[in-house]
Design an enzyme around this catalytic site. Structure first.
Site, PDB file in Angstrom:
ATOM      1  N   GLY A  46       5.126   0.774  -5.602  1.00  0.00           N
ATOM      2  CA  GLY A  46       6.263   0.962  -4.704  1.00  0.00           C
ATOM      3  C   GLY A  46       7.302   1.934  -5.245  1.00  0.00           C
ATOM      4  CB  ILE A  66       9.639   1.178  -1.468  1.00  0.00           C
ATOM      5  CG1 ILE A  66       8.463   1.239  -0.487  1.00  0.00           C
ATOM      6  CG2 ILE A  66      10.710   0.224  -0.976  1.00  0.00           C
ATOM      7  CD1 ILE A  66       8.791   1.788   0.870  1.00  0.00           C
ATOM      8  CD  GLU A  90       7.589   8.587  -4.933  1.00  0.00           C
ATOM      9  OE1 GLU A  90       8.181   8.815  -3.863  1.00  0.00           O
ATOM     10  OE2 GLU A  90       6.535   7.941  -4.998  1.00  0.00           O
ATOM     11  CD  GLU A  98      -4.549  13.820 -12.491  1.00  0.00           C
ATOM     12  OE1 GLU A  98      -4.949  13.724 -13.678  1.00  0.00           O
ATOM     13  OE2 GLU A  98      -5.034  13.161 -11.554  1.00  0.00           O
ATOM     14  CE  LYS A 105       2.511  -6.301 -27.174  1.00  0.00           C
ATOM     15  NZ  LYS A 105       3.534  -6.391 -28.219  1.00  0.00           N
ATOM     16  N   PRO A 106       2.591  -4.184 -21.327  1.00  0.00           N
ATOM     17  CG  PRO A 106       1.289  -4.858 -19.500  1.00  0.00           C
ATOM     18  CD  PRO A 106       2.204  -5.391 -20.569  1.00  0.00           C
ATOM     19  CD  GLN A 145       7.130  -4.318 -25.839  1.00  0.00           C
ATOM     20  OE1 GLN A 145       6.804  -3.910 -26.941  1.00  0.00           O
ATOM     21  NE2 GLN A 145       7.296  -5.594 -25.579  1.00  0.00           N
ATOM     22  CB  CYS A 149      -1.746  12.325  19.239  1.00  0.00           C
ATOM     23  SG  CYS A 149      -2.059  14.054  18.860  1.00  0.00           S
ATOM     24  CG  HIS A 152       1.821  12.160  16.107  1.00  0.00           C
ATOM     25  ND1 HIS A 152       0.922  11.141  15.925  1.00  0.00           N
ATOM     26  CD2 HIS A 152       1.105  13.289  16.224  1.00  0.00           C
ATOM     27  CE1 HIS A 152      -0.305  11.648  15.922  1.00  0.00           C
ATOM     28  NE2 HIS A 152      -0.221  12.948  16.098  1.00  0.00           N
ATOM     29  CD  GLU A 201       3.118   8.358  15.222  1.00  0.00           C
ATOM     30  OE1 GLU A 201       3.540   8.483  16.386  1.00  0.00           O
ATOM     31  OE2 GLU A 201       1.976   8.705  14.865  1.00  0.00           O
TER      32      GLU A 201
HETATM   33  N1  GLN Z   1      -8.001  15.077  17.677  1.00  0.00           N
HETATM   34  C1  GLN Z   1      -7.007  15.419  18.631  1.00  0.00           C
HETATM   35  C2  GLN Z   1      -6.553  16.858  18.494  1.00  0.00           C
HETATM   36  O1  GLN Z   1      -6.822  17.502  17.523  1.00  0.00           O
HETATM   37  C3  GLN Z   1      -5.819  14.483  18.522  1.00  0.00           C
HETATM   38  C4  GLN Z   1      -5.137  14.559  17.207  1.00  0.00           C
HETATM   39  C5  GLN Z   1      -4.227  13.378  16.954  1.00  0.00           C
HETATM   40  O2  GLN Z   1      -4.327  12.341  17.573  1.00  0.00           O
HETATM   41  N2  GLN Z   1      -3.348  13.513  15.996  1.00  0.00           N
HETATM   42  O3  GLN Z   1      -5.920  17.393  19.375  1.00  0.00           O
END
Ligand code: GLN
Length: 539
Positions: free
Chosen positions: A16, A19, A139, A148, A188-189, A191, A379, A514, A516
């Site tokens: 996390g 977060i 971060e 790496e 310990k881990p 440290q 989408c 999208h 979200e």
């Molecule tokens: N695969 C679809 C496209 O490329 C939808 C992509 C998605 O849902 N992000 O348009």
């Protein structure tokens, strides 16, 4: 000049760190500081755009169209800020720019080496991300000891002594395991992890200890002593009821005290009242609904991180626990939508790429449409609503997206081969275009239709701005046929079909964008909020 807080991880991954970084950022922001956030990833991919969601979790898209690590999503959700592509870089990007510069003669005869050139490029990028901010939280991906990660460690070590840097503070996030047989917490881990950091010249000033059990006072003291920090700089991080409670828990332990002291800030008093009230509604809400979440990457829920978080945000504002009933789209193909979705108050079909599970998603859409169940398609979940409508309402047999059937007689979703990208450049897109960086990415405006669910959701706004990540588009030649049969285009972006709704259905919305990606705890996304409200109304 900027002050820098570096967050490293020890012992193991998934503790996390993201977060933690976001929580510290939130507390500083609520104390009135101008905070920037940066995630640096040691992998060689230039960006996570081509990585499987099952490998790396969700690809988060910034406003300016960068495909970034999902932690940038955490930063935006916590800090209620849109960060840009400069908020994430990878080893791949660092090497690409150094090699490009070498090829064009930028180093004039020098031998190019990890130190100073790669490390120098890392420092330069960190400072660029810090420009204009009072404090930048950085971060580091990976765990101390990874091969790496070394150039990144070296870069942040060097920054301690940089004249252009006003101050540095090092936070180390580690695990304190509880060994049942011995009945003991073990230091310990941690440290060892701190010793490893010291070996490369970094002395952490704060330990954030992930633990299943509270740390007794004596244990804290011992840990502080062995890690060479003061005991008020050992912050315990127990499993939280909600990730949004983490800033509150840090605040209760006065995490800002040592940070302010070391970085020379006056007393920091964040105003977290509104935040705390929202967290209380997440933890103990009055109402409850069940959303049927149809997707295909269900083995790793992190692949839908922003979407599941956005449901939590909307739930918090509606005093509702939004329970997710995970439905694998391939299982729908085998068992039917009715059986798997019958206990859900609404249906959500998430985005996705590739053929697998598509027919199951189409069945889920048909089920929601015919049974008048609230539906949100995002989408791919929007594109398939057109396919479903074409097949089952218009009778277009074999209708599809060309992504899944190149020779479909009804290409409802197609490829625009000449596409103008966000910076105004023409992008040539064909089936054979390279996979990396050929999507429609980032924020575009969308004009909303009067009287639509969409416009209502956005409080009457005529133009809204949302982010995109897709290659295919709804085919405008079928618009008339669809609209004639009751599927209405309610959002348009520069002539492209952005959203669709269905006449006579109580709440059915397909969005090409999208939503979200722009949802935050304090400002939930309007499409998602309206969807959760519709789910509540239907319940
Ligand atoms: N695969 C679809 C496209 O490329 C939808 C992509 C998605 O849902 N992000 O348009």
């Amino acid at each position: 000049m900027t002050k820098y807080i570096f967050v490293t991880g020890g012992v193991l991954s998934s503790l996390g760190k993201g977060i933690t970084a976001a929580s510290v950022g939130t507390l500083l922001k609520h104390s009135g500081k101008n905070v920037g956030m940066l995630k640096i990833d040691p992998y060689i991919n230039v960006d996570p755009g081509t990585m499987s969601p099952l490998e790396h979790g969700e690809v988060f898209v910034t406003k300016d169209g960068a495909e970034t690590d999902l932690d940038i999503g955490n930063y935006e959700r916590f800090l209620d800020t849109s960060f840009l592509k400069t908020s994430n870089f990878t080893t791949g990007q660092v090497y690409s720019s150094v090699i490009e510069r070498e090829r064009s003669g930028g180093y004039l005869g020098q031998t190019i080496q990890v130190i100073p050139h790669i490390v120098g490029e890392i420092v330069k990028r960190i400072k660029e991300a810090g420009e204009g901010h009072e404090v930048l939280i950085v971060e580091l991906g990976g765990t101390v000891g990874d091969i790496e990660g070394l150039p990144f460690m070296e870069a942040i070590r060097q920054m301690k002594h940089d004249d252009e840097v006003e101050g540095t503070f090092f936070i180390h996030v580690t695990l304190i395991p509880f060994i049942k047989a011995a009945g003991e917490l073990k230091s310990k881990p941690t440290q060892h992890s701190v010793q490893e950091l010291r070996r490369i010249g970094i002395t952490p000033q704060m330990i954030i200890a992930r633990s299943e059990l509270p740390l007794p006072k004596t244990f804290r003291k011992k840990l502080a002593m062995s890690c060479d920090v003061s005991s008020n700089s050992v912050i315990e991080a127990l499993d939280a009821a909600s990730i949004y409670d983490v800033p509150m828990s840090f605040l209760r332990q006065n995490i800002l005290g040592p940070i302010a002291k070391e970085l020379g800030f006056d007393e920091l008093n964040p105003n977290m009242e509104e935040w705390d009230a929202l967290v209380k509604k997440i933890v103990q809400p009055k109402k409850r609904v069940v959303v049927g979440f149809v997707g295909k990457y269900l083995q790793l829920k992190e692949s839908y991180k922003s979407l599941t978080e956005s449901l939590i945000h909307s739930g918090a504002h509606l005093d509702t626990r939004v329970e997710i009933c995970w439905v694998d789209s391939e299982a729908i193909e085998a068992r039917g939508a009715q059986e798997l979705l019958k206990d859900c108050d609404s249906v959500l079909v998430a985005g996705g790429f590739g053929n697998r599970g598509v027919e199951g998603k189409i069945e889920a859409i048909k089920y929601a449409r015919e049974n008048k169940i609230p539906y949100l398609g995002i989408c791919l979940g929007m594109q398939l609503t057109l396919v479903e409508y074409a097949r089952n309402v218009l009778g277009f047999e074999g209708a599809n997206s060309v992504e899944f059937d190149e020779n479909t007689p009804y290409p409802m979703i197609y490829l625009i081969d000449n596409f103008l990208d966000q910076s105004g450049n023409t992008q040539l897109r064909t089936h054979k275009s390279p996979m990396g960086g050929t999507l429609r990415l980032g924020e575009y405006p969308c004009d909303t239709k009067d009287g639509s669910l969409l416009r209502k959701a956005y409080g009457g706004a005529k133009t809204i701005f949302e982010r995109h990540r897709h290659r295919y588009e709804a085919n405008p030649i079928y618009r008339e046929a669809l609209e004639g049969a009751g599927m209405i285009v309610t959002g348009e972006s520069d002539g492209l079909i952005e959203t669709v709704e269905i006449k006579g259905h109580p709440w059915f919305l397909g969005v090409q964008f999208h939503p979200e990606f722009t949802s935050r705890l304090q400002t939930p996304n309007p499409s998602i909020l309206a969807f959760v409200q519709a789910t509540l109304d239907a319940e």
